[in-house]
Design a protein around this motif. Structure first.
Motif, PDB file in Angstrom:
ATOM      1  N   VAL A   1      41.432  -8.816  92.295  1.00  0.00           N
ATOM      2  CA  VAL A   1      41.785  -7.500  92.843  1.00  0.00           C
ATOM      3  C   VAL A   1      41.758  -6.489  91.703  1.00  0.00           C
ATOM      4  O   VAL A   1      42.717  -6.355  90.944  1.00  0.00           O
ATOM      5  CB  VAL A   1      43.173  -7.523  93.509  1.00  0.00           C
ATOM      6  CG1 VAL A   1      43.496  -6.152  94.109  1.00  0.00           C
ATOM      7  CG2 VAL A   1      43.225  -8.597  94.586  1.00  0.00           C
ATOM      8  N   ILE A   2      40.652  -5.761  91.584  1.00  0.00           N
ATOM      9  CA  ILE A   2      40.496  -4.849  90.453  1.00  0.00           C
ATOM     10  C   ILE A   2      41.118  -3.477  90.710  1.00  0.00           C
ATOM     11  O   ILE A   2      41.274  -2.686  89.790  1.00  0.00           O
ATOM     12  CB  ILE A   2      39.017  -4.680  90.084  1.00  0.00           C
ATOM     13  CG1 ILE A   2      38.238  -4.086  91.263  1.00  0.00           C
ATOM     14  CG2 ILE A   2      38.411  -6.001  89.639  1.00  0.00           C
ATOM     15  CD1 ILE A   2      36.830  -3.671  90.929  1.00  0.00           C
ATOM     16  N   ASP A   3      41.454  -3.186  91.968  1.00  0.00           N
ATOM     17  CA  ASP A   3      42.058  -1.886  92.264  1.00  0.00           C
ATOM     18  C   ASP A   3      42.822  -1.974  93.574  1.00  0.00           C
ATOM     19  O   ASP A   3      42.606  -2.876  94.388  1.00  0.00           O
ATOM     20  CB  ASP A   3      40.981  -0.804  92.360  1.00  0.00           C
ATOM     21  CG  ASP A   3      41.546   0.595  92.135  1.00  0.00           C
ATOM     22  OD1 ASP A   3      42.777   0.725  91.915  1.00  0.00           O
ATOM     23  OD2 ASP A   3      40.762   1.566  92.171  1.00  0.00           O
ATOM     24  N   ILE A   4      43.698  -1.030  93.780  1.00  0.00           N
ATOM     25  CA  ILE A   4      44.487  -0.959  95.001  1.00  0.00           C
ATOM     26  C   ILE A   4      44.858   0.496  95.230  1.00  0.00           C
ATOM     27  O   ILE A   4      45.083   1.251  94.278  1.00  0.00           O
ATOM     28  CB  ILE A   4      45.753  -1.840  94.896  1.00  0.00           C
ATOM     29  CG1 ILE A   4      46.455  -1.962  96.247  1.00  0.00           C
ATOM     30  CG2 ILE A   4      46.708  -1.316  93.835  1.00  0.00           C
ATOM     31  CD1 ILE A   4      47.563  -3.007  96.264  1.00  0.00           C
ATOM     32  N   ASP A   5      44.849   0.932  96.485  1.00  0.00           N
ATOM     33  CA  ASP A   5      45.258   2.307  96.780  1.00  0.00           C
ATOM     34  C   ASP A   5      46.570   2.298  97.553  1.00  0.00           C
ATOM     35  O   ASP A   5      47.204   1.249  97.734  1.00  0.00           O
ATOM     36  CB  ASP A   5      44.155   3.058  97.543  1.00  0.00           C
ATOM     37  CG  ASP A   5      43.880   2.474  98.923  1.00  0.00           C
ATOM     38  OD1 ASP A   5      44.600   1.534  99.340  1.00  0.00           O
ATOM     39  OD2 ASP A   5      42.947   2.956  99.599  1.00  0.00           O
ATOM     40  N   THR A   6      47.001   3.468  98.007  1.00  0.00           N
ATOM     41  CA  THR A   6      48.309   3.577  98.666  1.00  0.00           C
ATOM     42  C   THR A   6      48.354   2.753  99.954  1.00  0.00           C
ATOM     43  O   THR A   6      49.393   2.176 100.294  1.00  0.00           O
ATOM     44  CB  THR A   6      48.626   5.042  98.981  1.00  0.00           C
ATOM     45  OG1 THR A   6      47.528   5.636  99.693  1.00  0.00           O
ATOM     46  CG2 THR A   6      48.847   5.831  97.695  1.00  0.00           C
TER      47      THR A   6
END
Length: 657
Positions: free
Chosen positions: A586-591
């Motif tokens: 998981v290289i990124d996550i948003d709200t």
């Protein structure tokens, strides 16, 4: 962003024990905590993102600590690589370029005349397009091997798109002006993508879609040549296979000319034999290279000596003599045709870019030098802008000519200059000799040239590797063959985007188990020997968590958990107390992703199951911390490795009464 399923070990999970894993705290190695990156201000974060997106290759690094004059010199060499490689140019290199240039010139002259017919233009415009653009590219291009000129697919595409707007027979001058306008905007599009470093946009057309599109276009081009090879005068203007076959068989009794058929198929067999000889033995590469011009000479002599044109054999007739006239005054800068020219130019420019950059990178990889894609786009765009002002239509890199150029021993782009000079000589002196050249031989040359674009071996490999890619390939192929080039291109782009959306919205997840004798945890589908840890469910998410997939990921994790609970209940094992989410991929996550994790945590609390996170990356942990989710889950429930998380779960289970 699409992320494929990954089963590689992280650096922190590679320790292998010779004994079965033990979770006794007194024997456990030290446990490292997940690190929190230093806080970045908004400006720094935005600058870093911008740099990585558009300047990932750090093109300005070489200018650092250089004097003003040196920077100017380097900048000039960057825009015009001829000032770089020209300093070391010598007679030895020129010999290789001279041979290569003469070889590709013998190939390009008959092809150019034929390709101009695909674009519904007079033959001289094909020759014009192999005179000026190669000179511009030789000064600005960075590929040593690419051969510039009109190509079959782009010629068919621009002809088809222009014909939808203006009839080339009823409004010939208007059609020609729109062709130059489209070429101008194709160049503007290509140069703008290069200057703005937006070259990654052409990557959205997948390799599979390109294979299908090129194959379909090749079949369409070959079918279009039947009107010349069979001598049919009244031929359909549609390009789909059904309309073409109706036109061919509908005129079999009164429209075919047997003399034309003999000329066309005899020389087609000769050209295919020459290609076969060159393919079987690389040292005879020159055989298929000179076969087209040899065919033109022999066929022209045959028609002239036997006056076959008096017996229904269609000939080229007069090709206008002289070099390219200016066409700047013919480009539409105002009026209703500007938008039409822009639309056609963007489409043709993008296809031309895709083909040229792919060809350039292929030969650069073989010879072991680096090709700057953005610089190539600027060079290709500039040559089409200049070309549109000098009576040329859209040109790009030709794979067949580039392959011959490579095998003939080219050393620098000077081979394009040599080819251009031969074309100039042809325009000034030789064009009257093409008067009796039969259209059938041009059709045969085009058919033999495009057959290689039907890459059935690549299609078979795509089927074996990725069925979704194969659907994209076949969708583009059948769209072109059964409908039109535009529809095929639209299908190719649509399926490519659909695949991206599918993989983004439905990412893979995997249930992990312990490989016996190690502290490594892997996908239980891939490694059937991997053992489930009692009371623990370990799920890996193989994608960034965004608004487009956050709900799916939450629901998929819960389905994994429910399935494991039912399995445990059926087998009478101890209940599930812990859920570990492995977040290495998981290289990124948003709200939306954070809200999904919050909902997951609340759901698990109601079921008396503890949520643990394993190895979140720096960007992910930073966002989790900013959102206070780390406080809700508990910082002591976030671990560096799955093994650490399992060790924690085991110790907790042992402490329970």
């Amino acid at each position: 962003m699409v992320h494929q399923k990954r089963d590689e070990a992280t650096a922190d999970e590679t320790s292998i024990s010779t004994q079965p894993p033990s979770y006794n705290l007194s024997q456990a190695p030290p446990v490292y905590k997940v690190g929190y990156p230093p806080q970045k201000n908004l400006t720094t974060e935005f600058t870093n993102t911008l740099r990585e997106t558009f300047f990932h290759d750090n093109p300005l690094k070489q200018y650092k600590d250089q004097s003003g004059s040196t920077k100017f010199k380097m900048g000039l060499q960057f825009l015009f690589p001829v000032f770089d490689w020209g300093r070391t140019y010598n007679l030895s290199k020129f010999k290789g370029d001279l041979i290569a240039g003469l070889t590709i010139a013998s190939l390009c002259i008959p092809q150019d005349i034929g390709y101009s017919k695909l674009a519904y233009l007079d033959p001289q415009y094909g020759l014009y397009s192999s005179f000026v653009p190669p000179l511009i590219y030789a000064a600005m291009g960075s590929s040593r091997d690419i051969a510039i000129g009109p190509v079959a697919v782009v010629s068919l595409l621009i002809g088809s798109l222009l014909q939808n707007e203006v009839d080339h027979e009823k409004n010939k001058e208007e059609y020609l002006c729109l062709a130059f306008t489209a070429t101008f905007f194709a160049g503007i599009t290509q140069a703008a993508l290069g200057f703005l470093r937006l070259g990654f946009l052409i990557e959205f057309l997948s390799h599979a879609a390109i294979v299908g599109f090129m194959g379909g276009a090749a079949i369409t081009i070959a079918l279009q040549q039947l009107k010349y090879v069979l001598g049919i005068r009244n031929f359909t203007k549609e390009t789909d296979i059904i309309s073409v076959m109706k036109s061919v068989w509908g005129s079999v009794h009164h429209g075919w000319n047997w003399q034309t058929v003999v000329i066309g198929f005899s020389f087609l067999a000769f050209l295919l034999l020459a290609k076969y000889i060159g393919k079987r033995n690389k040292k005879y590469f020159w055989v298929p290279a000179i076969a087209p011009i040899t065919s033109v000479i022999l066929a022209t002599l045959f028609v002239y000596l036997f006056r076959a044109d008096k017996h229904g054999v269609q000939i080229v007739n007069n090709i206008k003599k002289g070099i390219n006239p200016s066409s700047l005054h013919k480009i539409y800068f105002t009026g209703p045709f500007v938008a039409k020219g822009f639309k056609i130019g963007v489409v043709c420019g993008m296809i031309g870019l895709t083909e040229a950059v792919a060809i350039g990178r292929t030969f650069a990889a073989v010879k072991g030098y680096q090709l700057d894609g953005n610089k190539e786009m600027v060079a290709l765009g500039t040559m089409n802008i200049v070309g549109s002002m000098t009576s040329c239509y859209v040109t790009t890199g030709s794979f067949s000519r580039s392959a011959v150029n490579f095998m003939a021993g080219c050393r620098t782009p000077v081979s394009n200059v040599v080819m251009s000079m031969v074309v100039l000589l042809t325009l000034l002196v030789i064009t009257p000799l093409f008067k009796y050249t039969p259209n059938a031989i041009l059709g045969s040359i085009i058919i033999s040239a495009v057959i290689g674009l039907v890459d059935y071996e690549a299609a078979i490999l795509i089927w074996k590797v990725d069925k979704m890619d194969f659907i994209a390939c076949m969708g583009a192929f059948f769209g072109v063959v059964f409908k039109s080039v535009e529809i095929g291109l639209l299908i190719a782009v649509s399926i490519s985007f659909a695949k991206i959306l599918l993989q983004v919205t439905r990412p893979r997840t995997a249930l992990l188990g312990n490989l016996p004798g190690t502290t490594i945890y892997r996908n239980t589908d891939q490694y059937p020997d991997a053992r489930h840890v009692p009371g623990v469910v370990i799920v890996r998410v193989d994608s960034a968590i965004y608004f487009s997939n956050s709900n799916y990921i939450r629901e998929r994790i819960l389905r994994w958990l429910t399935a494991e609970e039912e399995k445990v209940k059926a087998e009478g094992l101890s209940r599930i107390n812990f859920l570990i989410v492995e977040m290495s991929p998981v290289i990124d996550i948003d709200t939306s992703g954070i809200h999904a994790l919050e909902d997951l945590h609340k759901n698990l609390q109601k079921r008396s199951i503890q949520l643990l996170l394993s190895n979140p990356g720096s960007i992910v942990i930073e966002k989790l911390q900013s959102s206070k989710l780390t406080e809700h889950i508990g910082s002591n429930h976030i671990f560096l490795t799955v093994a650490d998380a399992v060790r924690f779960c085991t110790s907790k289970s042992m402490q329970e009464p």
